[in-house]
Motif scaffolding. Structure first.
Motif, PDB file in Angstrom:
ATOM      1  N   ALA A  36     -11.460   7.719   1.723  1.00  0.00           N
ATOM      2  CA  ALA A  36     -11.875   7.027   0.503  1.00  0.00           C
ATOM      3  C   ALA A  36     -11.780   5.523   0.613  1.00  0.00           C
ATOM      4  O   ALA A  36     -12.094   4.815  -0.321  1.00  0.00           O
ATOM      5  CB  ALA A  36     -11.026   7.494  -0.669  1.00  0.00           C
ATOM      6  N   CYS A  37     -11.281   5.013   1.746  1.00  0.00           N
ATOM      7  CA  CYS A  37     -11.104   3.567   1.870  1.00  0.00           C
ATOM      8  C   CYS A  37     -12.454   2.870   1.950  1.00  0.00           C
ATOM      9  O   CYS A  37     -13.455   3.433   2.331  1.00  0.00           O
ATOM     10  CB  CYS A  37     -10.288   3.238   3.108  1.00  0.00           C
ATOM     11  SG  CYS A  37      -8.586   3.794   2.989  1.00  0.00           S
ATOM     12  N   ASN A  40     -15.957   1.911  -3.513  1.00  0.00           N
ATOM     13  CA  ASN A  40     -16.483   3.079  -4.221  1.00  0.00           C
ATOM     14  C   ASN A  40     -17.952   3.299  -3.861  1.00  0.00           C
ATOM     15  O   ASN A  40     -18.707   2.369  -3.615  1.00  0.00           O
ATOM     16  CB  ASN A  40     -16.371   2.872  -5.731  1.00  0.00           C
ATOM     17  CG  ASN A  40     -14.934   2.721  -6.157  1.00  0.00           C
ATOM     18  OD1 ASN A  40     -14.043   3.204  -5.470  1.00  0.00           O
ATOM     19  ND2 ASN A  40     -14.716   2.053  -7.287  1.00  0.00           N
ATOM     20  N   ASP A  41     -18.323   4.538  -3.888  1.00  0.00           N
ATOM     21  CA  ASP A  41     -19.715   4.917  -3.657  1.00  0.00           C
ATOM     22  C   ASP A  41     -20.380   5.070  -5.013  1.00  0.00           C
ATOM     23  O   ASP A  41     -20.031   5.954  -5.796  1.00  0.00           O
ATOM     24  CB  ASP A  41     -19.761   6.232  -2.871  1.00  0.00           C
ATOM     25  CG  ASP A  41     -21.181   6.657  -2.566  1.00  0.00           C
ATOM     26  OD1 ASP A  41     -22.112   5.983  -3.027  1.00  0.00           O
ATOM     27  OD2 ASP A  41     -21.334   7.688  -1.888  1.00  0.00           O
ATOM     28  N   ALA A  44     -21.536   8.416  -6.043  1.00  0.00           N
ATOM     29  CA  ALA A  44     -20.554   9.464  -6.328  1.00  0.00           C
ATOM     30  C   ALA A  44     -20.155   9.409  -7.797  1.00  0.00           C
ATOM     31  O   ALA A  44     -20.103   8.338  -8.400  1.00  0.00           O
ATOM     32  CB  ALA A  44     -19.329   9.266  -5.449  1.00  0.00           C
ATOM     33  N   PRO A  62     -13.960  12.391  -7.884  1.00  0.00           N
ATOM     34  CA  PRO A  62     -14.744  11.385  -7.146  1.00  0.00           C
ATOM     35  C   PRO A  62     -14.123  11.080  -5.791  1.00  0.00           C
ATOM     36  O   PRO A  62     -12.897  11.123  -5.620  1.00  0.00           O
ATOM     37  CB  PRO A  62     -14.704  10.167  -8.075  1.00  0.00           C
ATOM     38  CG  PRO A  62     -13.514  10.387  -8.957  1.00  0.00           C
ATOM     39  CD  PRO A  62     -13.410  11.867  -9.139  1.00  0.00           C
ATOM     40  N   ASP A  63     -14.968  10.826  -4.824  1.00  0.00           N
ATOM     41  CA  ASP A  63     -14.554  10.421  -3.477  1.00  0.00           C
ATOM     42  C   ASP A  63     -13.722  11.481  -2.767  1.00  0.00           C
ATOM     43  O   ASP A  63     -12.946  11.191  -1.863  1.00  0.00           O
ATOM     44  CB  ASP A  63     -13.772   9.111  -3.523  1.00  0.00           C
ATOM     45  CG  ASP A  63     -14.529   8.015  -4.263  1.00  0.00           C
ATOM     46  OD1 ASP A  63     -15.769   7.954  -4.121  1.00  0.00           O
ATOM     47  OD2 ASP A  63     -13.868   7.238  -4.989  1.00  0.00           O
ATOM     48  N   ARG A  84     -12.139   7.591 -11.249  1.00  0.00           N
ATOM     49  CA  ARG A  84     -12.009   6.387 -10.442  1.00  0.00           C
ATOM     50  C   ARG A  84     -11.862   5.193 -11.379  1.00  0.00           C
ATOM     51  O   ARG A  84     -12.560   5.072 -12.380  1.00  0.00           O
ATOM     52  CB  ARG A  84     -13.227   6.228  -9.557  1.00  0.00           C
ATOM     53  CG  ARG A  84     -13.104   5.093  -8.542  1.00  0.00           C
ATOM     54  CD  ARG A  84     -14.181   5.184  -7.496  1.00  0.00           C
ATOM     55  NE  ARG A  84     -15.506   5.258  -8.121  1.00  0.00           N
ATOM     56  CZ  ARG A  84     -16.542   5.900  -7.576  1.00  0.00           C
ATOM     57  NH1 ARG A  84     -16.419   6.523  -6.437  1.00  0.00           N
ATOM     58  NH2 ARG A  84     -17.707   5.920  -8.188  1.00  0.00           N
ATOM     59  N   ALA A 101      -9.723   2.679  -3.017  1.00  0.00           N
ATOM     60  CA  ALA A 101     -10.055   2.966  -4.408  1.00  0.00           C
ATOM     61  C   ALA A 101      -8.801   3.375  -5.176  1.00  0.00           C
ATOM     62  O   ALA A 101      -7.859   3.930  -4.619  1.00  0.00           O
ATOM     63  CB  ALA A 101     -11.100   4.072  -4.474  1.00  0.00           C
ATOM     64  N   TYR A 103      -7.423   5.623  -8.516  1.00  0.00           N
ATOM     65  CA  TYR A 103      -7.823   6.759  -9.346  1.00  0.00           C
ATOM     66  C   TYR A 103      -6.769   7.003 -10.430  1.00  0.00           C
ATOM     67  O   TYR A 103      -5.576   6.808 -10.207  1.00  0.00           O
ATOM     68  CB  TYR A 103      -7.977   8.029  -8.491  1.00  0.00           C
ATOM     69  CG  TYR A 103      -8.943   7.833  -7.353  1.00  0.00           C
ATOM     70  CD1 TYR A 103      -8.462   7.446  -6.097  1.00  0.00           C
ATOM     71  CD2 TYR A 103     -10.298   8.004  -7.530  1.00  0.00           C
ATOM     72  CE1 TYR A 103      -9.342   7.236  -5.043  1.00  0.00           C
ATOM     73  CE2 TYR A 103     -11.180   7.804  -6.490  1.00  0.00           C
ATOM     74  CZ  TYR A 103     -10.698   7.404  -5.247  1.00  0.00           C
ATOM     75  OH  TYR A 103     -11.556   7.191  -4.219  1.00  0.00           O
TER      76      TYR A 103
END
Length: 755
Positions: A36-37, A40-41, A44, A62-63, A84, A101, A103
């Motif tokens: 997840a580093c 953010n996508d 997603a 997410p992620d 997120r 990210a 969360y």
């Protein structure tokens, strides 16, 4: 929860920029990368949620953030959400970790009955990887998570869960391979006594123990640290599942300890030292539940640089049974109803026993009330308590009882005694006499009411529980007198003197000389001609002990026993009779089965009267007697009032040198002249007819003698003189209440009132 803060060189802790929910940061170490580093996508989803019930379930957020909730972790369906956050990582995060990210896990403050697994995708599979977490408003911490199969996993018991490890801050350019204090194992527990602790661990990195009885548990963590630490300090934090404060935060206690600066060398590195930190904590049945422990270490290095890391977590299920509680105490003597004059002292007694710790408190229920009010402790007496108070007219009808308690293991079992009623009568300033039954100038043996009845030399009197009087005398009959003055003949025929068993008029008595009544209403009559008779309430007469005209001094069962000139009778609460055997100079005892024994005797043939233990004490022609609830026998002799208590005979008042006279005084200084019938009022004071002086004397339990009715030397029966005269033939006396008596004085039965 309070834990040691992770601090930078300035000492300022890292804190969340937002106090919202539980936060999670996916991070990298110097060589490891979480999936997840790197931000953010946008494609997603920013959040995911699901309603999870008792069957459990999985949420993929997410992620790739995943929450796995096992069956039984939730009791009711609950919406679990993973989102997120746009807040980002804290500005002052460990330098060796890349920001990832952030969360948020909700609902805030939720607790799970079973551990919940959190996981993130991982690009590599190291053995252990730190994952950073924070509770609302708290510092960032790390947990030691396991990485395998492309994911890094760790467990929590709630989304306000405290973390297992605090990251070590490594300054830039550092070349020291072992700067920080670090736990080398997650720790162990042992207990005293040892068999009370059971290791039920399913995993070596999250030990679980069960405590089965009260014990002291030693919490142990092993740690390693740089050898040049000035000292090593540790703090055990402890919290119990579900115990939160008003704000919903876990309530945590901590125990701090400091290790010696001399750290033993490590077996694996010359630059390190290793040792144990052990803290003992006592647990009782009151601590039942699930407890968690975390350990924090800090190392003071040269240059006063302090670095810290939190160690492993331990779980302890405390299942100790409560210690045994006390049994109810036993009450051996209940408080008895009491009467007193207005303003006089009155006492209530209770005797009890307890297997452990006996305590007694008193309570009062006012007349007309239904509630009890505490009065506090009474005067301690052997095996019990005495309540002493001043009687007031306003208290008449009040009830008093004792709460008798037994205490064991901080638990108390109490038993309420029977309630005793207090009767308070107005104080009387002068003595008075009035006729209850019979006529002053007429004799005979006629049943009737009040002045229509006739007596011929009425003698000893006894009362039953209903206040009815039973009178014997020279007419050889047993008469019954109600409180209303109604006279009937219960057994015997006037003028027909013999000793014949039978019912009513078929029975005969041979010059009865003593009478008493038991709790069931049975009447016992002592005959001057050596027999003790029993009469039922219906008038059926039988011989209990002795035989008519059979004079002797023999102990034994019923008809084999022998007496010589029996006199006064009294009965105790167990149904034992006490007899003044005048001719044998003895006090005899007759049990309910008719077995006769001698309590004390002596002084025949002119021997002196002596006080002392049974076997040494002597008597001379005891006349009348009474017995109290404790079994103390009070009796009269010619010129004495004496008592037999605890196997010892003593003189309460009068002259042991056989000196007669008329002196109101205390103890041996008082003088009597032929003391006859004796009675005991509800306060415990004694009253006796001093026949030779023609007066009634009061004798307190301290031996103080006063004259309460009559005038010494006045032999006439005069009801109107001041004070009244009781007559030369006053014979029977019984207390009906405090200061109230029935008195037989030929040819009537009188009601007497004294101050």
């Amino acid at each position: 929860m309070s834990t040691s803060s992770m601090k930078g060189e300035s000492g300022r802790p890292w804190r969340m920029p937002r106090a919202a929910g539980q936060w999670l940061l996916a991070a990298t170490s110097a060589c490891l990368l979480l999936a997840a580093c790197g931000g953010n996508d946008d494609a997603a989803p920013a959040s995911a949620s699901a309603v999870i019930g008792a069957a459990g379930g999985t949420i993929d957020g997410p992620d790739g953030v995943r929450v796995e909730i096992p069956p039984g972790a939730l009791a009711v369906p609950t919406e679990i959400r993973v989102a997120r956050s746009d807040a980002g990582a804290p500005a002052d995060f460990p330098a060796d970790a890349s920001h990832g990210a952030v969360y948020e896990l909700t609902p805030h403050g939720i607790r799970f009955a079973e551990p919940v697994t959190l996981s993130l995708p991982s690009a590599t599979d190291p053995a252990v990887l730190p994952v950073f977490m924070a509770s609302p408003g708290g510092e960032w911490r790390t947990v030691s998570a396991e990485a395998a199969g492309g994911r890094v996993r760790w467990q929590v018991t709630g989304f306000s869960w405290a973390t297992q490890a605090l990251a070590c801050r490594i300054p830039a350019g550092n070349t020291d391979p072992f700067l920080c204090v670090w736990p080398s194992s997650f720790g162990t527990l042992n207990a005293t006594p040892a068999p009370s602790l059971v290791n039920v661990s399913a995993s070596a990195d999250f030990p679980n123990y069960t405590l089965t009885q009260e014990a002291t548990v030693n919490v142990r963590f092993h740690y390693a640290a740089a050898r040049d630490c000035g000292d090593v300090r540790a703090e055990i934090t402890r919290w119990k599942t579900g115990v939160v404060d008003a704000g919903g935060r876990l309530i945590v206690t901590s125990v701090k300890t400091q290790q010696s600066p001399s750290l033993p060398p490590s077996s694996t590195s010359a630059s390190r030292g290793e040792d144990d930190i052990v803290v003992p904590l006592p647990f009782t049945h009151a601590d039942n539940g699930v407890h968690f422990f975390g350990m924090g270490f800090s190392c003071l290095r040269p240059g006063k640089t302090q670095r810290a890391v939190y160690g492993g977590q331990l779980r302890l299920s405390v299942e100790t049974p409560a210690p045994p509680g006390p049994a109810l105490p036993t009450i051996t003597q209940q408080p008895a109803p009491a009467s007193a004059r207005d303003g006089a002292a009155v006492a209530f007694d209770v005797l009890a026993s307890a297997a452990n710790s006996l305590s007694i408190t008193w309570e009062q229920q006012a007349a007309g009330s239904s509630s009890w009010a505490a009065l506090g402790n009474g005067i301690t007496v052997t095996g019990g308590s005495r309540l002493v108070l001043t009687a007031l007219l306003a208290d008449t009808g009040a009830l008093f009882r004792a709460q008798v308690c037994n205490t064991l293991n901080a638990q108390t079992a109490c038993l309420a005694s029977a309630a005793a009623r207090l009767t308070v009568t107005p104080a009387t300033s002068v003595a008075s006499l009035s006729v209850l039954a019979g006529a002053l100038n007429a004799t005979g043996n006629v049943d009737g009411t009040g002045s229509a009845a006739r007596f011929d030399t009425p003698g000893p009197i006894a009362l039953d529980a209903a206040g009815n009087a039973y009178i014997v005398g020279a007419a050889c009959t047993l008469r019954k007198l109600t409180p209303a003055g109604v006279v009937t003949t219960l057994a015997g025929v006037a003028g027909s003197c013999a000793s014949v068993d039978g019912s009513g008029s078929a029975a005969r008595f041979n010059f009865p000389s003593g009478v008493t009544v038991d709790a069931a209403g049975n009447i016992y009559v002592a005959e001057n001609f050596r027999a003790i008779r029993k009469v039922t309430p219906a008038g059926a007469v039988s011989t209990l002990a002795g035989a008519d005209m059979a004079q002797d001094f023999v102990d034994g069962p019923g008809a084999t026993a022998r007496f010589s000139t029996p006199g006064g009778l009294a009965i105790d609460a167990s149904g034992n009779l006490y007899l003044a055997d005048r001719g044998n100079h003895a006090i005899r005892k007759i049990d309910p089965a008719g077995n006769v024994s001698t309590l004390v005797s002596g002084a025949a043939n002119g021997n002196p009267v002596i006080d002392g233990p049974i076997g040494t004490a002597t008597l001379y022609q005891p006349n009348s007697l009474v017995v109290d609830a404790a079994g103390t026998v009070y009796f009269t002799e010619f010129h004495l009032v004496r008592k037999l208590e605890g196997g010892v005979g003593t003189t309460l008042a009068g002259s042991l040198a056989d000196v007669t006279g008329y002196v109101d005084a205390t103890g041996l200084a008082a003088r009597f002249n032929n003391v006859g019938s004796i009675t005991r009022d509800p306060t415990g004071d004694l009253y006796a007819i001093d026949a030779g002086n023609h007066v009634i004397r009061k004798i307190t339990l301290a031996g103080v003698v006063t004259t309460v009715l009559g005038v010494a030397g006045q032999t006439d029966l005069n009801l109107t003189s001041t004070p009244p005269h009781i007559g030369f033939s006053a014979y029977g006396l019984v207390a009906t209440d405090v200061g109230q008596f029935l008195l037989s004085s030929h040819p009537v039965v009188l009601k007497a009132s004294v101050p």
